[in-house]
Design a protein around this motif. Structure first.
Motif, PDB file in Angstrom:
ATOM      1  N   HIS A 166       0.618  -1.066   0.071  1.00 41.12           N
ATOM      2  CA  HIS A 166       0.095  -0.183  -0.159  1.00 41.12           C
ATOM      3  C   HIS A 166       1.252   1.448  -0.007  1.00 41.12           C
ATOM      4  CE1 HIS A 166      -3.967   2.718   0.564  1.00 41.12           C
ATOM      5  NE2 HIS A 166      -3.177   2.315   1.701  1.00 41.12           N
ATOM      6  N   THR A 167       2.060   1.857  -1.174  1.00 37.91           N
ATOM      7  CA  THR A 167       2.532   2.483  -0.448  1.00 37.91           C
ATOM      8  C   THR A 167       2.627   2.945  -2.598  1.00 37.91           C
ATOM      9  OG1 THR A 167       4.890   1.430  -1.602  1.00 37.91           O
ATOM     10  CG2 THR A 167       4.376   1.274   0.234  1.00 37.91           C
ATOM     11  N   ALA A 168       2.957   4.292  -2.681  1.00 38.68           N
ATOM     12  CA  ALA A 168       2.803   4.897  -3.893  1.00 38.68           C
ATOM     13  C   ALA A 168       4.010   5.831  -3.380  1.00 38.68           C
ATOM     14  CB  ALA A 168       1.721   5.623  -4.197  1.00 38.68           C
ATOM     15  N   PRO A 169       5.580   5.606  -4.310  1.00 39.39           N
ATOM     16  CA  PRO A 169       6.876   6.067  -4.322  1.00 39.39           C
ATOM     17  C   PRO A 169       6.732   7.644  -4.997  1.00 39.39           C
ATOM     18  CG  PRO A 169       7.032   3.604  -4.238  1.00 39.39           C
ATOM     19  CD  PRO A 169       5.756   4.218  -4.605  1.00 39.39           C
ATOM     20  N   GLY A 170       6.567   8.488  -4.059  1.00 37.34           N
ATOM     21  CA  GLY A 170       6.589   9.842  -5.233  1.00 37.34           C
ATOM     22  C   GLY A 170       5.027  10.406  -4.953  1.00 37.34           C
TER      23      GLY A 170
END
Length: 691
Positions: free
Chosen positions: A94-98
């Motif tokens: 559950h990540t969205a780098p940036g």
């Protein structure tokens, strides 16, 4: 298809001085005539028709209040994880780098809200920074482990915006950013994901006709984005994905051509069996913060566009988005427009804190428009033709559309499976209350006052009354009105509805229409739709009819109706659309070649060949099919445009055409809507064969 909402809406937005003008009542004038034709059927309302986008940066994505409001609005599909975030989002952690990920927005929370809403999910797999294996693992978690049964999966979001055409907003870590590379990965994703769950429906991203970068061929590519993607991945996909931000309130008239051109691209490039491929509009919003994105003009345009898209056969239209945030604040039609593209308030404030939105989850006007849509057009209903006076919805490819005499009023209609009928009427006038007179074909309404649903400028709910008659209503300014009608006689003992017809052996003047067999003793009528009026082309006791005396270069939409010995008629079949060609042989021929296209204009070459007697001095003419097309310039001839007609007269050096000779001329054409190419060219009055 005509949709003339814009002129009135543009005037409404720009002429703010009218806010102090008393409302005019047009009761003394002739009423606007509306024709509703139950014999002219369009698409069936799909279960997933009304949709909206959720985004993982919205902390209210999974709340019960949000889900309950969406359920109340009739939302049947919710998309996740949110626009361009889809191409940076990794579901497992559950990540969205940036990017920003709000708490309480993970996939399980989203699905909990989907279930509470009573909707289905549309999930966008990460193409830009993800892999096919990651997408397949998400399918396993969703449908095998969690048993959510998520059916619709897109591969990426707006991936043509990866810089390949010069502008980059979509994340894409692939070294090769071409449509060919995207298509190869679509195949890999589809294979990996369907290996986990073969029941999935996989969608590929296309460009929307007349919207950048549609039709552009970049260096090294074998065709446009759509051509390459469909040719490579067409056999692996189940639907295509369009996004549409028209930036104005007058663009619903573009929809029929937009969807028809998309279908033609699918048929031309996706290979055998491509008619199984559906069309999804997974992002849509009516305009911009300057023209009423969350006030009543935007709501009217939203209802018009949703109805037009669904009537054209799009299986979902998904509003961008549920919560979006404050933008440029303006006054529109007496109300504050916050420049917010959301359906519901985010309770946000401007950066200086001088203006704040209303309380969290307060519905904006487009929310009420979509709620009206859910009460007007329910899953399983069939759209039927409805039009205001002299509004023309089916036109030859070579002629311009006629406009309604009353562009401020727009009409849509559906027939319910039980025989009931609903009519949606839109009055875009800021100041005038318009009376309408409704005429019905193929339907006789019951006597008495009908149930009428109304939403007016600034209203916080839809009102329900019993007023007027089935044939006479008065529309308040800036309003949505739905008239609910029952038939005078229950529709019993009718013949079965014919199946979807097909067309073969289409020439310039004939076509053979065929439909599935039915029981004996039935006659079939083939009806052509011409606006909201139908023209019977012929009848037969068989299941095939060759229709004749058609016009060359003309788009026809027809329905088949069954009639039994007692004269009772069935509901119309699903619609069939086909386009006639040009003469197989003629004294002249034209080959039209698009040399380059930049999604708002193009350069075309015309090879003109004389097959008749020698010509000394020639004039070539054609008409623009749509009013949003025009001549920019031309060469190797004297080019002029009058109205929709373009005329080319030879120059001194190329006026002689011996038998068999060819001369090449060319032009630059501009367009601001779907670019339907001219089909009918005449040389000295003779219709040419088009190659």
């Amino acid at each position: 298809m005509r949709r003339t909402l814009v002129r009135a809406l543009s005037a409404a937005v720009l002429t703010l001085a009218t806010l102090s003008t008393p409302i005019a009542h047009a009761d003394g004038d002739a009423p606007v005539e509306v024709t509703v034709n139950a014999r002219a059927a369009l698409a069936t309302v799909p279960e997933t028709g009304l949709g909206a986008n959720h985004a993982i940066w919205d902390a209210n994505l999974g709340t019960n209040d949000t889900a309950d409001l969406l359920k109340n609005a009739g939302m049947k599909l919710l998309r996740y994880p949110g626009g361009s975030y889809s191409d940076i989002y990794h579901w497992a952690d559950h990540t969205a780098p940036g990017g920003y990920v709000a708490p309480g927005t993970d996939f399980d929370t989203f699905m909990s809200g989907v279930r509470r809403t009573g909707a289905q999910a549309m999930v966008t797999a990460n193409y830009g920074t993800g892999t096919a294996a990651e997408a397949a693992a998400w399918v396993r978690q969703a449908n095998i482990v969690r048993k959510y049964g998520v059916k619709y999966w897109e591969i990426g979001n707006e991936n043509y915006g990866n810089g390949h055409y010069g502008t980059a907003w979509e994340a894409d870590e692939h070294a090769d950013k071409s449509p060919a590379e995207y298509a190869r990965h679509v195949v890999a994703y589809a294979d990996a994901m369907k290996a986990v769950d073969p029941t999935l429906k996989i969608g590929a991203v296309l460009t929307t006709p007349a919207n950048w970068p549609d039709a552009i061929v970049a260096e090294g590519d074998s065709g446009s984005w759509n051509e390459v993607v469909l040719a490579t991945a067409g056999s692996k996909i189940d639907f295509v994905v369009l996004h549409w931000y028209p930036g104005a309130l007058d663009r619903a008239g573009h929809v029929p051509d937009m969807i028809q051109l998309t279908r033609e691209q699918i048929a031309r490039h996706a290979g055998p069996g491509s008619d199984r491929i559906g069309i999804a509009m997974t992002e849509f919003n009516t305009g911009s913060s300057s023209n009423g994105s969350n006030t009543q003009p935007g709501a009217l345009a939203a209802a018009d566009a949703y109805a037009t898209l669904l009537a054209a056969g799009v299986f979902t239209v998904d509003w961008w988005n549920v919560h979006n945030g404050i933008g440029a604040v303006t006054e529109v039609e007496g109300h504050t427009d916050y420049g917010d593209f959301g359906l519901l308030s985010s309770a946000a404030c401007t950066s200086d804190g001088s203006v704040c939105e209303p309380a969290l989850n307060t519905p904006f006007a487009p929310y009420h428009a979509l709620r009206m849509m859910s009460r007007f057009a329910r899953p399983g209903d069939r759209f039927i033709r409805a039009a205001t006076d002299q509004a023309v919805t089916d036109q030859p490819e070579g002629t311009a559309h006629a406009a309604s005499d009353q562009p401020e009023v727009t009409a849509h209609a559906v027939r319910r499976p039980n025989g009931d009928l609903a009519v949606l009427l839109i009055n875009a006038s800021s100041t005038t209350s318009h009376p309408v007179a409704i005429d019905y074909a193929g339907f006789t309404p019951a006597a008495g006052a009908p149930t009428v649903l109304t939403h007016t400028n600034g209203a916080t709910s839809i009102t329900t009354t019993t007023t007027g008659t089935a044939t006479s209503q008065t529309l308040p300014p800036l309003s949505l009105t739905t008239v609910l009608l029952r038939p005078a006689t229950p529709p019993t003992g009718l013949p079965a509805t014919p199946g979807k017809p097909s067309a073969t052996a289409v020439t310039d003047t004939t076509a053979t229409i065929t439909w599935p067999a039915s029981r004996p003793g039935i006659k079939y009528e083939v009806h052509r739709q011409n606006g909201a009026v139908t023209e019977q082309l012929g009848e037969t006791t068989g299941t095939t009819l060759t229709v004749r005396n058609l016009k060359p270069g003309t788009r026809y939409t027809v329905n088949v109706i069954a009639r039994n010995a007692a004269g009772a008629q069935s509901e119309p079949s699903p619609p069939l659309t086909f386009t006639t060609g040009t003469p197989a042989t003629s004294s002249c021929s034209v080959r039209l070649t698009i040399q380059t296209d930049w999604a708002s204009g193009y350069v075309a070459a015309l090879d003109l060949t004389n097959h008749g007697a020698p010509v000394s001095g020639w004039t070539l003419t054609f008409d623009w099919p749509r009013p949003w097309q025009r001549l920019n310039s031309g060469w190797s001839g004297v080019w002029t445009q009058t109205g929709a007609q373009v005329k080319v007269v030879n120059e001194p050096g190329n006026g002689t055409l011996p038998t068999g000779a060819t001369t090449t001329i060319g032009y630059v054409g501009d367009y601001t809507g779907p670019n339907v190419l001219p089909k009918i060219f005449t040389l000295n009055g003779d219709t040419c064969t088009l190659h």
